[in-house]
Structure formats: structure tokens, C-alpha cells
Design a protein around this motif. Structure first.
Motif, PDB file in Angstrom:
ATOM      1  N   ARG A  45       0.846  -1.203   0.000  1.00 45.47           N
ATOM      2  CA  ARG A  45       0.000   0.000   0.000  1.00 45.47           C
ATOM      3  C   ARG A  45       0.878   1.249   0.000  1.00 45.47           C
ATOM      4  N   GLU A  46       1.960   1.199   0.764  1.00 47.81           N
ATOM      5  CA  GLU A  46       2.880   2.336   0.800  1.00 47.81           C
ATOM      6  C   GLU A  46       3.566   2.514  -0.555  1.00 47.81           C
ATOM      7  N   THR A  47       3.962   1.413  -1.165  1.00 43.02           N
ATOM      8  CA  THR A  47       4.576   1.475  -2.491  1.00 43.02           C
ATOM      9  C   THR A  47       3.606   2.090  -3.491  1.00 43.02           C
ATOM     10  N   ASN A  48       2.335   1.698  -3.390  1.00 41.30           N
ATOM     11  CA  ASN A  48       1.306   2.267  -4.252  1.00 41.30           C
ATOM     12  C   ASN A  48       1.262   3.783  -4.085  1.00 41.30           C
ATOM     13  N   TYR A  49       1.338   4.243  -2.840  1.00 44.18           N
ATOM     14  CA  TYR A  49       1.360   5.686  -2.557  1.00 44.18           C
ATOM     15  C   TYR A  49       2.563   6.353  -3.237  1.00 44.18           C
ATOM     16  N   TRP A  50       3.750   5.769  -3.050  1.00 41.55           N
ATOM     17  CA  TRP A  50       4.963   6.362  -3.612  1.00 41.55           C
ATOM     18  C   TRP A  50       4.906   6.376  -5.132  1.00 41.55           C
ATOM     19  N   LEU A  51       4.381   5.327  -5.728  1.00 48.61           N
ATOM     20  CA  LEU A  51       4.270   5.286  -7.190  1.00 48.61           C
ATOM     21  C   LEU A  51       3.315   6.374  -7.698  1.00 48.61           C
ATOM     22  N   ARG A  52       2.208   6.561  -6.999  1.00 49.64           N
ATOM     23  CA  ARG A  52       1.277   7.619  -7.390  1.00 49.64           C
ATOM     24  C   ARG A  52       1.925   8.994  -7.217  1.00 49.64           C
ATOM     25  N   LEU A  53       2.697   9.153  -6.156  1.00 46.34           N
ATOM     26  CA  LEU A  53       3.408  10.411  -5.934  1.00 46.34           C
ATOM     27  C   LEU A  53       4.416  10.667  -7.054  1.00 46.34           C
ATOM     28  N   LEU A  54       5.162   9.633  -7.419  1.00 51.30           N
ATOM     29  CA  LEU A  54       6.131   9.761  -8.513  1.00 51.30           C
ATOM     30  C   LEU A  54       5.435  10.120  -9.822  1.00 51.30           C
ATOM     31  N   ARG A  55       4.290   9.506 -10.074  1.00 51.02           N
ATOM     32  CA  ARG A  55       3.513   9.817 -11.281  1.00 51.02           C
ATOM     33  C   ARG A  55       2.999  11.255 -11.242  1.00 51.02           C
ATOM     34  N   ASP A  56       2.409  11.625 -10.122  1.00 50.33           N
ATOM     35  CA  ASP A  56       1.778  12.944 -10.009  1.00 50.33           C
ATOM     36  C   ASP A  56       2.776  14.099 -10.019  1.00 50.33           C
ATOM     37  N   THR A  57       4.026  13.812  -9.687  1.00 52.59           N
ATOM     38  CA  THR A  57       5.066  14.847  -9.716  1.00 52.59           C
ATOM     39  C   THR A  57       5.942  14.723 -10.964  1.00 52.59           C
ATOM     40  N   ASN A  58       5.520  13.860 -11.883  1.00 53.15           N
ATOM     41  CA  ASN A  58       6.205  13.663 -13.171  1.00 53.15           C
ATOM     42  C   ASN A  58       7.635  13.143 -13.046  1.00 53.15           C
ATOM     43  N   PHE A  59       7.925  12.430 -11.952  1.00 57.66           N
ATOM     44  CA  PHE A  59       9.218  11.747 -11.854  1.00 57.66           C
ATOM     45  C   PHE A  59       9.240  10.548 -12.788  1.00 57.66           C
ATOM     46  N   ILE A  60       8.100   9.943 -12.990  1.00 59.60           N
ATOM     47  CA  ILE A  60       7.962   8.860 -13.970  1.00 59.60           C
ATOM     48  C   ILE A  60       6.795   9.224 -14.888  1.00 59.60           C
ATOM     49  N   ASN A  61       6.839   8.699 -16.114  1.00 58.67           N
ATOM     50  CA  ASN A  61       5.780   9.055 -17.056  1.00 58.67           C
ATOM     51  C   ASN A  61       4.532   8.200 -16.821  1.00 58.67           C
ATOM     52  N   GLN A  62       3.460   8.583 -17.481  1.00 59.31           N
ATOM     53  CA  GLN A  62       2.169   7.927 -17.281  1.00 59.31           C
ATOM     54  C   GLN A  62       2.214   6.441 -17.629  1.00 59.31           C
ATOM     55  N   ASP A  63       2.931   6.066 -18.691  1.00 61.85           N
ATOM     56  CA  ASP A  63       3.021   4.649 -19.083  1.00 61.85           C
ATOM     57  C   ASP A  63       3.755   3.829 -18.032  1.00 61.85           C
ATOM     58  N   GLN A  64       4.868   4.353 -17.548  1.00 63.82           N
ATOM     59  CA  GLN A  64       5.597   3.658 -16.491  1.00 63.82           C
ATOM     60  C   GLN A  64       4.716   3.511 -15.262  1.00 63.82           C
ATOM     61  N   ALA A  65       4.070   4.591 -14.880  1.00 64.15           N
ATOM     62  CA  ALA A  65       3.222   4.575 -13.691  1.00 64.15           C
ATOM     63  C   ALA A  65       2.084   3.582 -13.848  1.00 64.15           C
ATOM     64  N   ALA A  66       1.431   3.580 -14.993  1.00 62.19           N
ATOM     65  CA  ALA A  66       0.289   2.690 -15.203  1.00 62.19           C
ATOM     66  C   ALA A  66       0.708   1.234 -15.057  1.00 62.19           C
ATOM     67  N   SER A  67       1.827   0.887 -15.649  1.00 63.12           N
ATOM     68  CA  SER A  67       2.307  -0.493 -15.572  1.00 63.12           C
ATOM     69  C   SER A  67       2.672  -0.878 -14.139  1.00 63.12           C
ATOM     70  N   LEU A  68       3.419  -0.021 -13.471  1.00 65.32           N
ATOM     71  CA  LEU A  68       3.842  -0.303 -12.104  1.00 65.32           C
ATOM     72  C   LEU A  68       2.670  -0.324 -11.133  1.00 65.32           C
ATOM     73  N   LEU A  69       1.745   0.610 -11.299  1.00 60.99           N
ATOM     74  CA  LEU A  69       0.573   0.639 -10.428  1.00 60.99           C
ATOM     75  C   LEU A  69      -0.312  -0.586 -10.640  1.00 60.99           C
ATOM     76  N   LEU A  70      -0.422  -1.023 -11.884  1.00 57.02           N
ATOM     77  CA  LEU A  70      -1.187  -2.239 -12.169  1.00 57.02           C
ATOM     78  C   LEU A  70      -0.557  -3.434 -11.461  1.00 57.02           C
ATOM     79  N   ASP A  71       0.761  -3.559 -11.552  1.00 60.70           N
ATOM     80  CA  ASP A  71       1.471  -4.642 -10.862  1.00 60.70           C
ATOM     81  C   ASP A  71       1.290  -4.543  -9.350  1.00 60.70           C
ATOM     82  N   CYS A  72       1.414  -3.342  -8.823  1.00 55.42           N
ATOM     83  CA  CYS A  72       1.281  -3.135  -7.386  1.00 55.42           C
ATOM     84  C   CYS A  72      -0.129  -3.481  -6.913  1.00 55.42           C
TER      85      CYS A  72
END
Length: 92
Positions: A45-72
Motif C-alpha cells: 500500500r505504501e509502495t502504491n502511494y509512492w508510485l502515485r506520488l512519482l507519477r503525479d510529480t512527473n518523476f515517472i511518465n504515465q506509461d511507467q506509472a500505469a504499468s507499475l501501479l497495475l502490478d502493485c
């Protein structure tokens, strides 16, 4: 994800946090298994939070985030289901 954040974004804090929270799974006895799995679920759950934070602050792009969030999210579903089943079997 760890390598990308560490090498490409030169981030050590979040990259190490993602690595730690994503690899905090393990168990021994049934009681320990439930305890560790509960921790793993919380860490996912915490990883999910960090991934969303990384996505929302544009540290990672939407495609990377979508794939990682789906896995998480899949890990959360699997972990949650195993935890529920294990607890139900322990209670009976």
C-alpha cells in the motif's frame, strides 16, 4: 524501478524506499506468516502511494506509472486474498 530512479533520476531516498517497501515479504510459522504478510500488504500500500506520488510529480511518465501501479494493485489483491484466507483458516 529502483534502478531507473537511482540511475536516471539520481534519487536515492525514494528509490531506496521503493526498493525496501517492494521487497519486504517473507515468513516462517503461520503466526509469523500472518504477521509478515500483514506487513507486506502495508508495504505494498505504501509502495502504491509512492508510485502515485512519482507519477503525479512527473518523476515517472504515465506509461511507467500505469504499468507499475497495475502490478502493485495486483500484488495487493493477491496479498490481501492470501491474508484473508490464512486468517480464516487460523480462526477455525
Amino acid at each position: 524501478m529502483y534502478k531507473f530512479l537511482y540511475q536516471e533520476k539520481k534519487d536515492t531516498v525514494i528509490s531506496k524506499q521503493v526498493l525496501r517497501s517492494g521487497t519486504a515479504i517473507g515468513a516462517q510459522s503461520r503466526k509469523d506468516f500472518i504477521s509478515k504478510l500483514s506487513i507486506a500488504y502495508k508495504e505494498a500500500r505504501e509502495t502504491n502511494y509512492w508510485l502515485r506520488l512519482l507519477r503525479d510529480t512527473n518523476f515517472i511518465n504515465q506509461d511507467q506509472a500505469a504499468s507499475l501501479l497495475l502490478d502493485c494493485e495486483e500484488l495487493l489483491k493477491i496479498t490481501g486474498s492470501i491474508l484473508k484466507t490464512t486468517k480464516d483458516k487460523t480462526d477455525t
